[in-house]
Scaffold this motif. Structure first.
Motif, PDB file in Angstrom:
ATOM      1  N   ASP A   1      36.618 -17.504 -22.375  1.00  0.00           N
ATOM      2  CA  ASP A   1      35.982 -16.406 -23.095  1.00  0.00           C
ATOM      3  C   ASP A   1      36.085 -15.077 -22.339  1.00  0.00           C
ATOM      4  O   ASP A   1      35.348 -14.136 -22.611  1.00  0.00           O
ATOM      5  CB  ASP A   1      34.519 -16.721 -23.414  1.00  0.00           C
ATOM      6  CG  ASP A   1      33.687 -16.984 -22.177  1.00  0.00           C
ATOM      7  OD1 ASP A   1      34.226 -16.878 -21.059  1.00  0.00           O
ATOM      8  OD2 ASP A   1      32.490 -17.293 -22.330  1.00  0.00           O
TER       9      ASP A   1
ATOM     10  N   PRO B   1      35.524 -16.024 -31.607  1.00  0.00           N
ATOM     11  CA  PRO B   1      35.472 -17.029 -30.535  1.00  0.00           C
ATOM     12  C   PRO B   1      36.725 -16.982 -29.665  1.00  0.00           C
ATOM     13  O   PRO B   1      37.843 -16.880 -30.177  1.00  0.00           O
ATOM     14  CB  PRO B   1      35.402 -18.358 -31.299  1.00  0.00           C
ATOM     15  CG  PRO B   1      35.005 -18.006 -32.691  1.00  0.00           C
ATOM     16  CD  PRO B   1      35.543 -16.639 -32.938  1.00  0.00           C
TER      17      PRO B   1
ATOM     18  N   ARG C   1      27.918 -16.110 -35.498  1.00  0.00           N
ATOM     19  CA  ARG C   1      27.947 -16.822 -34.227  1.00  0.00           C
ATOM     20  C   ARG C   1      26.497 -17.145 -33.914  1.00  0.00           C
ATOM     21  O   ARG C   1      25.605 -16.561 -34.533  1.00  0.00           O
ATOM     22  CB  ARG C   1      28.544 -15.926 -33.121  1.00  0.00           C
ATOM     23  CG  ARG C   1      29.873 -15.243 -33.426  1.00  0.00           C
ATOM     24  CD  ARG C   1      31.032 -16.226 -33.569  1.00  0.00           C
ATOM     25  NE  ARG C   1      31.130 -17.154 -32.469  1.00  0.00           N
ATOM     26  CZ  ARG C   1      31.684 -16.856 -31.276  1.00  0.00           C
ATOM     27  NH1 ARG C   1      32.176 -15.660 -31.047  1.00  0.00           N
ATOM     28  NH2 ARG C   1      31.743 -17.777 -30.311  1.00  0.00           N
TER      29      ARG C   1
END
Length: 542
Positions: free
Chosen positions: A26, A365, A489
């Motif tokens: 991430d 994501p 999210r």
């Protein structure tokens, strides 16, 4: 000759915030185009010392890692992507001590460092190519066609335009899928494999945290080097498998490198990664590069090339996530880099659309890459005089079926401070001229202005670090009108209006961040055209 250090290599950095296991899944990684970032010695060209001095800016921006474009010894026929010595720093950018100092400083600032590796080709000044016997063992040479070998071995075209073959004084031909000064290596030769593994270990020992693999879809060519049968081949890259790109054989190379990276990381208590610059015709083929035993990330050029339409963006996002999820990898999002028109210009809607696209990307994501200057809202410089251009495709490309040759427009040096060029880039001008109207876009001019693009990026990256629902993980599409995207999210809803006019929607929660002013009247929100907003929402079960 390989340069020497005057001090030992840095010790492995200790884990910190955002630097634990799987950091790359991430991470937000910032691309530094070294020659255009910051100039420390007044020669008009950015360098490693200049980049090191500006690292606190990147720390404060909120990124997790820095990717540096090639700074190796090179004749600079293609901006350093023609490497003559993979273990030496070109004097234009400094020396090996400067590279060591930069890596140390980055680690002190909790930034990881990724460097380019260029395995498809070298410079024609590389010692291997300058030795006629070694060259014919380690590069792709073939006899020509025709009665006297006067025709190229096949009909392949250079990405930069014109034939992909050049004839030598001996009468045979060598392959160069890019400039003639960039001969393609023959990856059937084990010496080539051994050399690149040694190069990787050299830079890993110096402390780098990974490699961005240039032309990761290259290296392996189809058996027999078959003709393609038609021209304009550069326009097919990324839309179909070509006999010189995205061949299945490249994956064996990447598996070998993954074993090297994992083994090195395990032995040194670090986690080092490989990132593929891979142009593939489908998300499914791109996902092959990030299978569990191959590289860690691959740039998502399908997303970069998607038009600014809700249906097109959703289709690319869905396909990308499905493909990477099928192999257990994160998706890696990107909007701009040193080879494409800046998205402020490319998307066609100016700064408002670019800001909205950025918030969309940072809410998805996975991992994200930022290209230097996009955080300032820099547009493409479209009016550079022909005499200052240096993109090799400019001199070969458009008239010969190659790239358009206008990559220099996204490579203009950054504006840091001041009212006139070179805007604090350095004391000696800049290698490409900066526009006279960039004073309002400098780092200093935008710092502290809540309406500026720089502060939008800083706030978005701060939220991305602090909100557990952003980064790696899942997402869920929500109902939305035509032209609008909405997805959740954990704890957050992202709404994107791709239409040119306002859209009225139910207000779903508390506004966190918006690319443009959003009006909320009780239970109703008015989203401006070309805008994106993040909302804090209550997630089920919380």
């Amino acid at each position: 000759m390989t340069q020497e250090l005057t001090s030992p290599s840095p010790a492995p950095q200790a884990p910190g915030p955002g630097r634990g296991p799987g950091w790359w899944r991430d991470a937000v990684i910032y691309q530094v185009y070294v020659r255009s970032f910051a100039d420390s010695d007044g020669d008009g060209v950015g360098d490693l010392r200049g980049a090191r001095e500006r690292l606190p800016y990147l720390r404060d921006l909120g990124v997790d890692a820095v990717w540096l474009t090639p700074f190796y010894s090179s004749p600079q026929a293609d901006g350093g992507y023609d490497v003559a010595d993979y273990r030496a720093v070109d004097p234009l950018f400094g020396n090996l001590q400067d590279a060591d100092d930069l890596i140390r400083t980055a680690h002190d600032l909790d930034l990881r460092v990724i460097v380019d590796i260029v395995p498809n080709h070298t410079s024609d000044r590389h010692p291997w190519f300058r030795d006629p016997e070694l060259a014919r063992q380690r590069y792709v040479f073939r006899p020509g066609k025709g009665e006297h070998g006067e025709l190229p071995p096949n009909d392949w075209e250079s990405v930069f335009g014109g034939p992909a073959w050049t004839r030598t004084d001996r009468g045979d031909w060598y392959l160069h899928l890019f400039a003639p000064e960039q001969p393609d290596l023959d990856w059937d030769n084990p010496d080539v494999h051994a050399e690149f593994e040694a190069v990787m270990r050299f830079w890993l020992d110096l402390g780098v945290d990974g490699f961005r693999v240039d032309v990761a879809h290259g290296m392996v060519k189809a058996s027999g080097l078959p003709d393609i049968g038609h021209g304009q081949q550069a326009k097919l890259i990324g839309s179909q498998v070509l006999p010189f790109f995205d061949q299945d054989g490249v994956h064996a190379i990447h598996r070998t490198w993954r074993r090297l990276l994992d083994g090195y990381g395990d032995a040194h208590g670090r986690q080092v990664i490989g990132v593929a610059e891979a142009w593939a015709p489908t998300a499914e083929r791109l996902a092959l590069y990030v299978r569990p035993d191959e590289l860690h990330q691959a740039f998502n050029f399908q997303f970069l090339n998607a038009p600014w339409r809700a249906d097109a963006l959703r289709a690319v996002i869905d396909a990308s996530l499905a493909a990477t999820t099928s192999v257990g990898a994160p998706t890696t999002w990107v909007l701009s880099n040193h080879d494409v028109v800046r998205h402020t210009t490319r998307l066609g809607g100016g700064l408002p659309r670019a800001r909205a696209a950025t918030l969309l990307m940072l809410a998805l994501p996975g991992s994200a890459y930022l290209y230097q200057g996009e955080e300032l809202g820099l547009p493409e410089v479209t009016d550079l005089p022909d005499e200052v251009r240096q993109d090799p495709a400019f001199f070969r490309g458009s008239q010969a079926g190659g790239q358009d040759g206008f990559r220099d427009g996204c490579r203009v040096p950054l504006p840091w401070t001041g009212e006139a060029p070179p805007y604090g880039f350095g004391t000696g001008g800049s290698w490409l001229p900066q526009p006279a109207d960039w004073a309002a876009l400098t780092v200093d001019a935008q710092t502290g202005d809540p309406a500026s693009t720089l502060e939008l990026y800083r706030t978005a990256l701060d939220l991305r670090r602090r909100l557990p629902g952003l980064g790696d993980g899942g997402m869920s599409w929500q109902p939305a009108p035509d032209g609008v995207l909405a997805f959740t999210r954990p704890g957050l809803l992202c709404t994107v209006n791709t239409l040119p006019h306002d859209v009225e929607l139910p207000s779903p929660g508390t506004p966190l961040l918006a690319s443009a002013p959003v009006t909320v009247n009780g239970s109703v929100a008015v989203l401006p055209g070309d805008s994106c907003i993040w909302w804090a929402i209550q997630t089920a079960g919380r």
